[in-house]
Structures are given as structure tokens and as C-alpha cells.
Scaffold this active site. Sequence first.
Site, PDB file in Angstrom:
ATOM      1  N   GLY A  84     -41.944  39.655 -80.901  1.00  0.00           N
ATOM      2  CA  GLY A  84     -42.192  39.731 -82.415  1.00  0.00           C
ATOM      3  C   GLY A  84     -42.350  38.294 -83.167  1.00  0.00           C
ATOM      4  N   GLU A  85     -42.231  37.367 -82.265  1.00  0.00           N
ATOM      5  CA  GLU A  85     -42.092  35.816 -83.057  1.00  0.00           C
ATOM      6  C   GLU A  85     -43.153  34.923 -82.214  1.00  0.00           C
ATOM      7  OE1 GLU A  85     -38.158  34.940 -85.102  1.00  0.00           O
ATOM      8  OE2 GLU A  85     -37.918  36.712 -83.628  1.00  0.00           O
ATOM      9  N   THR A 118     -48.840  48.422 -79.296  1.00  0.00           N
ATOM     10  CA  THR A 118     -48.062  47.887 -80.410  1.00  0.00           C
ATOM     11  C   THR A 118     -47.674  46.485 -79.841  1.00  0.00           C
ATOM     12  OG1 THR A 118     -46.035  48.858 -79.235  1.00  0.00           O
ATOM     13  CG2 THR A 118     -47.052  50.139 -81.270  1.00  0.00           C
ATOM     14  N   GLY A 149     -40.500  42.457 -92.737  1.00  0.00           N
ATOM     15  CA  GLY A 149     -39.318  41.916 -93.360  1.00  0.00           C
ATOM     16  C   GLY A 149     -39.471  40.176 -92.835  1.00  0.00           C
ATOM     17  N   LEU A 207     -44.191  46.812 -73.043  1.00  0.00           N
ATOM     18  CA  LEU A 207     -43.646  48.346 -73.277  1.00  0.00           C
ATOM     19  C   LEU A 207     -44.649  49.413 -73.730  1.00  0.00           C
ATOM     20  CD1 LEU A 207     -40.234  47.773 -74.837  1.00  0.00           C
ATOM     21  CD2 LEU A 207     -40.737  48.169 -72.375  1.00  0.00           C
ATOM     22  N   ASN A 208     -45.505  48.807 -74.765  1.00  0.00           N
ATOM     23  CA  ASN A 208     -46.556  49.719 -75.098  1.00  0.00           C
ATOM     24  C   ASN A 208     -47.808  48.482 -75.420  1.00  0.00           C
ATOM     25  OD1 ASN A 208     -48.404  50.455 -77.320  1.00  0.00           O
ATOM     26  ND2 ASN A 208     -46.813  52.147 -77.594  1.00  0.00           N
ATOM     27  N   GLN A 255     -48.150  42.984 -82.469  1.00  0.00           N
ATOM     28  CA  GLN A 255     -47.223  42.077 -82.585  1.00  0.00           C
ATOM     29  C   GLN A 255     -47.839  40.763 -82.374  1.00  0.00           C
ATOM     30  OE1 GLN A 255     -43.390  42.296 -83.555  1.00  0.00           O
ATOM     31  NE2 GLN A 255     -44.951  43.824 -84.515  1.00  0.00           N
ATOM     32  N   GLY A 260     -42.283  48.005 -88.780  1.00  0.00           N
ATOM     33  CA  GLY A 260     -43.465  48.156 -88.510  1.00  0.00           C
ATOM     34  C   GLY A 260     -43.784  47.607 -87.200  1.00  0.00           C
ATOM     35  N   THR A 261     -43.033  47.464 -86.535  1.00  0.00           N
ATOM     36  CA  THR A 261     -43.273  46.887 -85.166  1.00  0.00           C
ATOM     37  C   THR A 261     -43.564  47.901 -84.043  1.00  0.00           C
ATOM     38  OG1 THR A 261     -40.679  46.706 -84.914  1.00  0.00           O
ATOM     39  CG2 THR A 261     -41.917  44.629 -85.446  1.00  0.00           C
TER      40      THR A 261
END
Lengths: 733, 329
Positions: free
Chosen positions: A696-697, A626, A234, A622-623, A630, A462-463
Site C-alpha cells: 500500500g505504501e 489490485t 484513508g 495476491l492479485n 496499489q 479501496g485497496t
Amino acid sequence: MDTSVGKPLGRVDGRLKVTGGAKYSAEMPEEGVVHAVIVGSTIATGSIVSVDVKAAKAQPGVLAVLTPDDAPKLAADPVKKQSPTDMVVHALQSRKVQYQNQPVALVVADTLERATYAAALVKVKYRAGKPKVDVKAEQPRAYKPKQINGKPADMDQGKASTDKAAATVDATYVTPYEHHNPMEPHATLALWEGETLTVYDTTQGVFGTRARLAALFGIPPESVRVVCKFVGGGFGSKGSPWSHVVLAALAAKAVKKPVKLVLRREQMFSQVGFRPETQQRLQLQAREDGKLLLVKHDTVSCTSEFDEFVEPSGKSTRMLYASDRITTSHRLVRLSVGTPTFMRAPGEASGTFALESALDELAVKLKMDPVALRLKNHADKDPETGHPWSSKSLKECYRVAGDRFGWAKRDPTPGSMKDGRTLLGWGMATATYPTLRSKASAKATLLPDGTARVLAGSHDLGTGTYTVMTQVAADALGLVPAKVKFDLGDTRMPETPVSGGSQTAASVGSAVKKASLALRDKAIALAVADPGAPLHGVPAAQVTVENGVLVSGGKREDFAALLKRKGLASLDAEASAEAGPEKDQYAMHAFGTHFVEVRVDPDLGEVRVSRCVGAFGVGTVLNAKTARSQLLGGIVMGIGMALMEETYLDPRSARFMTQDLADYHVPVNPDVPDIDIIFVPESDPHVNELGAKGIGEIGITGVTAAIANAIHHATGRRIRSLPLTLDKVLATS
Amino acid sequence: MRHLDYVAAADANAALQRLSAKPQEAAPIGGGTNLLDLMKLHVQNPAVLVDINGLPLSQVREVEGGGLRIGALVRNSDLAQHPLVRERYPVLSEALLAGASPQLRNMATLGGNILQRTRCAYFRDVSQACNKREPGSGCAALDGYNRMHAVLGVSDKCIAANPSDMNVALAALDASVHVQGLKGERSVPFIDFHLVPGTHPDKESVLQPEELITGVTLPASGFAARSRYVKVRDRAAYAFALTSAAVALELEGTTVKAARVALGGVGTKPWRSKEAEAALVGKPADEVHFKAAAEAALKGAKPRTHNAFKVDLARRTLVRALSLTAGIA
């Protein structure tokens, strides 16, 4: 028992995705679905004189051709917003044309092919005006927006220094139009059952979409259900509903059938937002020792004629470095284009290009190491609010990334480092992104088989939302992740915020944790309450849950046995989580740094990134898998933003002439080196229940400047406008 | 909906019959990587697709005297990896591998790639003026976004660049194109096959609508084995050339005995530069003379607003290709 949070658990939805089992919005099976295709305007400003639909309507299979003359009227004016982040949409409610490729008609047919062909037969006559297209030319008419993301457009922090400046920088940096271009195009499948609307939409905000559609169609929000199980990327372009979402629902109402509307790739260059061009003037003044006396950052960007979006490029300048005085301003010019929108790290990605490039220019002038200059001006507390940081590991990030990269071996002289004829350049920059959260709710349920089902109406772009929420719930419930089924993407589930601003893990994760803990406590309370039960009489505080078994000393009862004994079909708990007073006591940001190496062909100007080391302090990871993905994704997007991404706006027509992924370049595999990502351990008790900062950013922020700085180091050429294409590398020689 | 006939032709004659019946409305289809794309954009709107994949044109064979005859349906990926191509015409293998993506190369055919249409954004957007797509409508690229456009062989009607990498190598290799019509076969030197736009940008080659490309012959050459393709682009793969150069050299000691030079990304057609070749022959293979050849090759270049950088970049690209080929880089 082993906890799951932090472990590199593979995506719980990975198998579904690689086997095609994951159903995206356009793939939802719906009986009798018909297809809608948008006819886009071929002028940027003016009005529609007439729409000739005769030929289109005569085509076999065509069910309706909607135009401003006959489209059903919406219950509310789409120019008025329900929420500040809503977009003004064009849903055939007026004859006004305000940007190129604006929807001016909609064809609905029984097959996509028939709708597509009929759409090509719709003939529109326009009265065209002269478009406004040039940010620079419109600058005299620039205006000051009322606010940027809830903060003042202009800020003046600190006061002018009496110290004399030993070095100054005064330069203008330019970032171009960029389009998000997620792999999955925007898609909406809408159907009405009486006065109830169901919408399968690819969106970062099911609840925002529900509220907007309810208002526009004049029905209560409970009558609208928005579902989005998977999002194929997105990056901000799916943050709030655009015209096509409203048009799909309008068409479904008109033809009384489920309507699917998928944007064509070229429509994604016009109807669903973009990162606006920015012109950023950066002025720095510093003492001999590098101490910043003044940072001045003035940004001009564009918005549309009918709506407002500010690219807040000065945002990170307000908090990233200590300086006697920091002034920032934002101005907007109105152009004949669609409305720009949030694009991965809006403001931070564009703003750090200017700020972090300017700092590099200052370091060169002061003959100072760029890292040393940043350390000299390290902000020990937040320059914007004066608050202490909830946590900050930036110094450690510089140290570990610099060590891993081998920064100490850098010869600062431009052009001094070579591999054969190839010029090597080493550059660095700081990365930063605020740690945000919004109110979110979740529900956790124990099932008779001892497994748990956890719900929150959120999104997985997809995150890895499905995966990390499973981990958070599993740990809180005392279950292994395989025994937890987390589901999301439906307004029938507990309410959550838009998945933007890197806030999903923090917001939804906190709610999931609270709901899961509440459920665990409920189970414990039941287990100890009944005479005759294995754990009867044990103080609740002395009961732990391990792998689904309630344990205290030698006494035990598992979840399944508990539910069976109590005759319960399920046991559930709901919880909401939101920020408390800590948000006004601490400044909350994630920080990091990028060190990059570029290889520049001295004759042909081609630039390739050959090494990339990043270190980040992002609170609890957290992971590990993933989270790394990111940051990788952010950095790869940063490489694209630095070297190749640009959409060309034709100054005569105000039409974006870059319209496909062959011409809109994003990095391909050989453009991306091995990227080394280091998480600096960081414990933050203040940010949220999980101690996790959004990731994410932050990855994209600073990358462009690190690469531009590396190019300067390789070639001695300072390029101040993105993308850093080879013609610019050669031109400044 | 528009009626589209699809015919799988059993042999060349059947294909030609179908093409001749409605020459303006029929289009042969091989890999379809370009045609289907343009049909979706409504740029090309054939009424009949004549599928020629069943024709026996997928062979690469040696011809007497040492040259190669390549069938029109040989896929780009197969041609690039063919042992004889790699051994005798490395420039062709390199050019093919520099183009598109593996998936596209697996589909794209020799014949189709020869006829690849331009990437000009105004050609591809039917709302825009384009003399190539709609003769007489004007050229929006002249004063529009023309960063990717040609500087050689341009006219005031069209500046669209030929996008094919393979074509540049074929132009350097003295290839000839075999064309079959109902009345028989003919061969056209590759460098005469494409046309510069002039006043008729819609006419892109000497191929008639009722004709088919059946193959290409590469002549035996003593020096094509010493040949290279250099491509300069905005990203490392899957990008069209900003500039490219295909070069073959025959050296006697350090002197250039014969040279073949073609340029890509800068021409409205695959751009063979006899001027550069003339500047090289009999001269030492060194940077000074390579630069002189590059000057000669770009003489007469007519850049526009966004592609002015291509003139010097093309020179640099050619110098790089010559240096690599001569082994002095």
C-alpha cells in the site's frame, strides 16, 4: 484445480461500487437520523470566553447546541490515551483552544441544511494568544521525542571510517504540510440503544475506534459496535478516531437520536491530521569509488501543543544502504496546529526525498552513475539490526526497470537531452517499505449449499481487501472464488489490526488462510470418519479438495453433500495468526525502484512527468490487478507530492489557508503518464503464511526524489524543497 | 433557517423586476458554478435567486459586418466548440478550454464567467479580513498567502486576481458587453466593464445590481483568426492560471501591423495591455521585440511576498504567446 491467488481477479465489490450499491458510512440507512455540524475555532491558541447560542437555538429544527459550557462530560479524560496511536481529541470538554478550526460547538438539527445554517449563527468570543507557526523559528526549542514507532529517536550505527572522503554532500531538504484528502470525507453515524453504542464510521480501525469510544464513554467494549463496510480512501487520516467521532456519539447521547456527522472539506484541512513539515539535513561522505563512509540524517518536524506525532524521516536511512557509519536523529517542535499523523508511508515518503536526492547529488559529484552508486552501497544485510533479509530483490529491480526504461542511453550531462526546445530529464531513486504484520483472527464457515462465508473485522480502503481475501480463502478451501463470500468491517467479527502500515493483506490474509485451512481439515476429518461415507477410512492426508469436492482416488463427496449427510446447518473454524520467532531473525522489507522521465519547458518552467517505470520485489502478489493498482496509486500520489501538493499555513493566524480541492492540487489525468509496473518474482518463506509483503505504501516512496533528480538532469537545477513548482524551477536559474 | 426565494424568470423583464425589487439581496443564477459554491461558504448570501436560464440568451449568431453576438447563457463548452468561434476567434476557444473542468464548462455560462469572483483564499474564508467581502475589514492577503494574487491593478485594499480565462480572451478581442436594465439596454467595452479595486474592492464591475448581462459582441476582425491563448499553471488541467496571455496579431510580412494583448493571472481585472501593443506595432515580429513588449506590459507591476515570480513568468508567457501566434516558436 486452478488456484486464484495471483490472478488479476476483478474486484468482487466492483459492481456494488459502480452502481452505487456500496453503502459508505454516511449512507447507512438509519431511521430518524438527525444531523450535526461542527463550529470550528477561528483562533489557534487561547480560550473561549463565551459562546452565544441564542440565535442558533431559536432556529426551527435545531435540537441542541452543545458547547464547553453544557456538553455532556466524558467518562475519561480525552487527553489520556488508551493506545499509543490514539489521538488527543477535542470534544467540548474544556474552553481551551489549541488549533484553528478546533471544534468549539456542535449544532444538531433535523436536517443538514438547518444544522449548517444554525452553526453559522453561533458566536464565539475568544481570548487569543500568539500562535507558534514556524518550524525553523521554533528549532532552538526543539525536543527529542522518547521514541519513533517504538524505536529510539536517535541512532548511531557502525563507527567512523578512517578512510578519506573524496566527496561530501551537506544539504537541507524541506517537505511541506500535506493533507490526505481522501475523496470520502470523514463521517460518523452514532446511535445509542440504552447503554449500547453503535457507530458507523469511516475508519481504518474499527477495533481501535471501539476501544477508544468504550473508554471515553465508560462502557465495556462489548457495548460498542463499530461498523465500516467501505472506505473511500484513508491514507492514514482515518487510522484512529478524531474529535468528530466522539462528538457524534456525544451528540447522539444528548439528543437521544441517531446523529450523523460528516466533515466539510475545509474541516478536513484541520481536524483530521496531516503530514507535518519537515526540515531534513542530510550529510554524506563517500570514497572515490562511491563507497559510503557516513550517512547522517537529522530531521526536525512539528507536532501539536497537546499531542505527539513524529514524522520518522530517518527510518529508511537506517536500513537502506551500507555505510561505515549511519547516524539519524529526530527532533520535534510544538506548534499551534492540530496533531499531524500517519500519511501514506510516514517517514519513508518524506525521508526518501532527502536521502535519495542527496545520493543523486553525491553521484553527480563523484561523476558516477546513480544506479552504480546505489549498487556499490547495496546493503547485503540489514544495517540497522545486522539480520539477514528475509528476501530482497533490489538489484534485480534496478536491472529490469533500468532495461525497460532504457537507462543505458542516458547522457549524464544536465541539459544534454532534448526534444526540440523541451528539456528531458531522467532520474531514478530507490523505494522501500517495511513488511509489517500484527495479530489477526478470522472465521470460515461452510454452508449447506457448499459455499463458504469468511469473516474478519478488517477494512477495505479501496485497496481490494474484499477481493484478495476471497482469493486466499478460495484457494485454502478448494473452492472457486465465486463460491466464497468474504465479509469485513464490523467489530462483531473476528478481531484484526488497524489497516495501516501496509499490513492488512499480510495480517488478515494469514488468518484467513489459517481459518480456511482449518475448516478444510475439519471437513476432511468428518468425511473420512463415518462408516458408509464415500471417503470412509481414507487417510486425511490423502484427501484433496477440488472445486468444493473432497477427492481421493476415485472416491468423492462434495461439501454440500457432507453437510447434508451430517445434518449440519454449517461447519466453521476460527484461527488467529501472528508473527513468530522469524521476526527477530530476519529483517523484512519490500524494495523497489522508480525510473522517471520529465519534460521541462525551459522558458516557463512547467514540469510534466512523461514516463515512469517501476520495479518491485514484494513477495507473493495476491492479485495482479489490485496489486498493480496499489502501486499505481502510490506512484500517482508521489507525483502529486513531488510536483504540487502543499498546504499553506498562514504564519499570522496558524490557519491552513488551503481549504479545498481546487487549491490543494493532486494530479489530474494529464499529469499522469502511462506507468509501467514490473513485479520482480520473489519468494519469501519468512514474512508470513502468504509470503506477501505490504504494497500500500512502497509505491509513493522515492518518487519525489526520482522526479527531483530528473529535473536536475534536465535543467542542472537542484531543488531541495517540495513541491517542485515552476517558480522554483525558474528561480534557481 | 435563512429564507431563500427561488424564482424562475420567464423573460428578461420579469427577471429585472425581481432583481430591482431587492437589488442588494437578489442574485441572478445561470450555471451556478460559482454562486452556489460561494453560498455554501456563506460568502454570498442572497435572499432571492432569480433563475435566468429560461431567457432566450443561448444563441451565437453572426452580426452584420462579420462579428459574433453571443448570448449570456451560452455554456462555456458550447462556445468553445462553436465553429465560428474556433475559426475566427481561436484565442477564445483556447481560453475557454483551458479553464475549469469539462463538467464545470458544461454548466458555466458566458455571463456568469464574466462575473466570476476571485479565488483569493481570504475572500472565501469568512473568518478572515477581506475588503471585497466585507468593506472596511482589511485585506488579509496583502501580507498573507498571496502566491495566486495579482501584481497589476492592485491597491492597498485588495490584490485579488480575476480568475477567469475567458475574460482574458474577451479583453484581447475588443469585445463589448450588453447590459439590460429596466430603463433599457447599454453596451460597455469589455475592457471598461471590470473595475480595479482602488478603495472599493467590493465594486468589481460597472454592472448595477438591478442589471443583467444579456450578451457579448465580438467585432469582426481581420486578425483575430491569428490568435492564441497560453496558460501557465501548477498542474496540467483544472488549475487556475499562474499567468496567461491572450494574443492576436496582424502581420505584414514579418512586421506587426496590429496587435492585441491581454494578460491573465496577474491582474485584478482582465488585463489588456495597450503598452505591449504599442511596443509591437510597426516592429519586426521577433524575440527581441516580443521581449520589449513583455517588459512594457509588466511595467508598474507590484508583487508581494509569494507572487514575485509572476512578474517574470508573465513576461515569458507573453513572449511564448506572441511567438506561437507569429509562428516563430
